[in-house]
Every structure is written in structure tokens, then in C-alpha cells.
Design a protein around this motif. Structure first.
Motif, PDB file in Angstrom:
ATOM      1  N   VAL A   1      50.302  26.527  48.108  1.00  0.00           N
ATOM      2  CA  VAL A   1      50.981  25.529  47.291  1.00  0.00           C
ATOM      3  C   VAL A   1      50.067  24.328  47.120  1.00  0.00           C
ATOM      4  O   VAL A   1      49.543  23.797  48.103  1.00  0.00           O
ATOM      5  CB  VAL A   1      52.312  25.082  47.933  1.00  0.00           C
ATOM      6  N   SER A   2      49.873  23.910  45.879  1.00  0.00           N
ATOM      7  CA  SER A   2      49.073  22.731  45.585  1.00  0.00           C
ATOM      8  C   SER A   2      49.842  21.874  44.596  1.00  0.00           C
ATOM      9  O   SER A   2      50.034  22.267  43.438  1.00  0.00           O
ATOM     10  CB  SER A   2      47.715  23.132  44.989  1.00  0.00           C
ATOM     11  N   GLU A   3      50.316  20.733  45.051  1.00  0.00           N
ATOM     12  CA  GLU A   3      51.122  19.870  44.202  1.00  0.00           C
ATOM     13  C   GLU A   3      50.258  19.072  43.236  1.00  0.00           C
ATOM     14  O   GLU A   3      49.122  18.724  43.532  1.00  0.00           O
ATOM     15  CB  GLU A   3      51.955  18.906  45.053  1.00  0.00           C
ATOM     16  N   LYS A   4      50.849  18.804  42.066  1.00  0.00           N
ATOM     17  CA  LYS A   4      50.171  17.956  41.094  1.00  0.00           C
ATOM     18  C   LYS A   4      50.102  16.530  41.624  1.00  0.00           C
ATOM     19  O   LYS A   4      50.962  16.110  42.400  1.00  0.00           O
ATOM     20  CB  LYS A   4      50.934  17.963  39.763  1.00  0.00           C
ATOM     21  N   PRO A   5      49.086  15.790  41.212  1.00  0.00           N
ATOM     22  CA  PRO A   5      49.016  14.380  41.633  1.00  0.00           C
ATOM     23  C   PRO A   5      50.265  13.627  41.191  1.00  0.00           C
ATOM     24  O   PRO A   5      50.727  13.783  40.057  1.00  0.00           O
ATOM     25  CB  PRO A   5      47.766  13.862  40.910  1.00  0.00           C
ATOM     26  N   ARG A   6      50.808  12.836  42.089  1.00  0.00           N
ATOM     27  CA  ARG A   6      52.016  12.071  41.771  1.00  0.00           C
ATOM     28  C   ARG A   6      51.754  10.589  41.975  1.00  0.00           C
ATOM     29  O   ARG A   6      50.927  10.193  42.785  1.00  0.00           O
ATOM     30  CB  ARG A   6      53.181  12.516  42.661  1.00  0.00           C
ATOM     31  N   SER A   7      52.510   9.782  41.239  1.00  0.00           N
ATOM     32  CA  SER A   7      52.389   8.342  41.407  1.00  0.00           C
ATOM     33  C   SER A   7      53.185   7.912  42.625  1.00  0.00           C
ATOM     34  O   SER A   7      53.943   8.692  43.212  1.00  0.00           O
ATOM     35  CB  SER A   7      52.905   7.634  40.150  1.00  0.00           C
TER      36      SER A   7
END
Length: 314
Positions: free
Chosen positions: A182-188
Motif C-alpha cells: 500500500v502506498s498512499e498518495k501525498p496528502r496535505s
């Protein structure tokens, strides 16, 4: 009538419980379904928020589509649900369609409002890219509805939870898709969905560096900066999780300041629930002015610095 609520997102599941409570007014049973390695913890949270019954399916890892479909089908049969509410996430939309096919039920997606009228269920949903609102009535049972995240508020915890917890016996199929990682998208670092004040940037922003003045305005108002689809997708000047609209987040802030936002329906759907809307756009014919409580037909590069200056001493 018995209602069943499910979403793989715990926050969305609690919102569905809030919607279920509004519909039932305490006169009908509300069942929640939790699936995954943290199913027990999620079940306790649902019970604390007033669910009459919580069915749990424990898995070793994140549940795949086949597991969710099998668990949902068994949960409908076990609960005798007349109405099934599913979060309109990518996973939820897929599961709802498959469930409808399995149990031979009507399935309506992206419902923005739900009401019970006699033996029927009335819903409203955006169609044709959000340009129109369709009002539809379901008479068959069970009825399956998907609801976008952020459409309903979470229910307040009950003083004395009386709901029951039960493991749902279901034969889980062997997953056809194997999860390698699992690799999450960059989040603010902010959640625009919870903000009470939002400053939204649109196509009227000429260059990425100019977002700094809108960020200053957001800070002066004690809010956060968000954006329309062009700025969060076409040019990626803002993170995807700050997108407001049909393909992004639905928000209900107390104050929404649209700066250089044209006001296309795709965007308006996401901010329709704002209490007060201020529009700043130099185009007098921009659709956003029709949605605004206060309209400024002016250049945002002149108005925004003046607003920041006026707010500086407050």
C-alpha cells in the motif's frame, strides 16, 4: 423497515449511521456492517453512535472486492434489510452494483438526499455530470443507495449504548487480487471537509505562486485553502484532497469564499451546503454569482489584498 449501513471508511460509515437515524427517527432498526482487521473496534464505535446491531467480519488484512461483496450479501440476508446505505467511495460503488445484481435489487448511486414516504423511498441525485437533479422513487425491496462522503453529519454518541455485536458467519471467497503493498498518495496537512471557513481558488489564479495571497486570506479568516478541479487536477497546484466538487469533497463550511471560481456545476455540487458564500470574480456572468450570498464583480488581485489588510487588525 430495517436499515443496513456499510462503508470501508469508518468516518463515512458513521455518517451513514447519522443518515439512518434521520430516516428512522428511532422507530426502525439500524444495523451496521464492519469488515477488516479492525472490524471489532469499528463495531464498538458504531454501537456507541446508536447502531441497534453491528455485524462484524474479521479479516487478516484489508478486505478485497470479493470479500466485501460476499459479506454484504450475507449481511442483507441476515438482517432482513429493506434499505441498504453504502458509502459512495470507489470500493462502495463497485460493491453496491454487485450487491444489487446478486440480490436482484434496485441500486441508485450518489444520492444527495433520502426520504421515506409511506412504502416508498424518495431520493435526489445529480445526473448528466451534475447539471440536473433527478428525483426518483423506489418501491421494491431491498433498495440499495450509495451516499457520497460528507453528505450527512455523524450522530452524537448515545449516553447508554444498547446495540448488540455479532460476528457474521460467512464463507469468504479466495481473493482473486493479491495485495502486494500500500502506498498512499501525498496528502496535505489539513482536512477541508472539516473546515468551518474555506477559501477556494479557481481558474482566475494566474500562476501557482499567486496561491500565497489566498493562503494569507484563509489564515486571516481562520480557515483553509482549497481549490476547484483545474487547480487540483489539470495543473496540480494543490493536492487532490483539497479538491471541492463532484469528483472531490463535499463540504459544509460556515463561510465559503470563492476566488476566481467560475461556478460550474461540478464544483457547485461540492460546496452547495455552505452557510454563507462569497464570490469574487471579474466576470459578471460567471455562474458562481448565482450561488453566492455576496458577490464581488472585481479583480481578485485587487480585492483579496485589500481584504487581508482590513482583516489584519481583527
Amino acid at each position: 423497515m430495517t436499515l443496513l449501513a456499510f462503508s470501508e471508511s469508518r468516518s463515512t460509515l458513521l455518517e451513514l449511521l447519522g443518515a439512518a437515524r434521520e430516516l428512522t427517527l428511532g422507530n426502525r432498526a439500524v444495523t451496521a456492517l464492519t469488515i477488516g482487521p479492525d472490524a471489532a473496534a469499528a463495531a464498538e464505535e458504531c454501537r456507541a453512535c446508536g447502531a441497534d446491531k453491528v455485524l462484524t467480519v474479521a479479516t487478516d488484512g484489508p478486505p478485497g472486492p470479493e470479500v466485501i461483496r460476499a459479506a454484504l450479501g450475507e449481511a442483507v440476508r441476515a438482517s432482513g434489510a429493506d434499505l441498504v446505505l453504502i458509502g459512495a467511495t470507489r470500493t462502495g460503488m463497485d460493491a453496491a452494483a454487485a450487491l444489487g445484481q446478486e440480490v436482484g435489487a434496485a441500486c441508485i448511486s450518489e444520492c444527495t438526499s433520502i426520504a421515506l414516504e409511506g412504502a416508498g423511498i424518495l431520493v435526489e441525485r445529480r445526473v448528466y455530470g451534475g447539471r440536473f437533479v433527478a428525483r426518483q422513487r423506489l418501491a421494491g425491496r431491498p433498495a440499495i443507495l450509495t451516499v457520497p462522503p460528507g453528505r450527512f453529519g455523524r450522530p452524537s454518541p448515545v449516553d447508554t449504548p444498547t446495540g448488540t455485536l455479532a460476528a457474521l458467519p460467512v464463507a469468504l471467497p479466495e481473493p482473486r487480487v493479491r495485495l502486494l503493498g500500500v502506498s498512499e498518495k501525498p496528502r496535505s496537512d489539513v482536512d477541508v471537509g472539516k473546515a468551518e471557513t474555506i477559501v477556494a481558488a479557481g481558474r482566475g489564479i494566474r500562476q501557482r505562486e499567486d496561491l500565497a495571497i489566498l493562503e494569507q486570506l484563509a489564515q486571516a479568516l481562520g480557515g483553509v485553502l482549497a481549490g476547484s478541479r483545474p487547480l487540483t487536477g489539470d495543473v496540480d497546484w494543490l493536492p487532490m484532497d483539497r479538491r471541492i466538487g463532484l469528483s472531490g469533497k463535499t463540504v459544509k463550511p460556515k463561510l465559503y469564499v470563492a476566488c476566481g471560481v467560475s461556478g460550474q456545476i461540478e464544483h457547485v455540487v461540492g460546496m452547495k451546503g455552505a452557510r454563507t458564500v462569497v464570490a469574487i470574480n471579474s466576470d459578471a456572468k460567471a455562474p458562481i454569482h448565482e450561488e453566492a450570498d455576496y458577490s464581488l464583480v472585481a479583480d481578485l488581485y485587487e480585492v483579496v489584498p485589500e481584504l487581508i489588510s482590513r482583516l489584519g487588525g481583527r
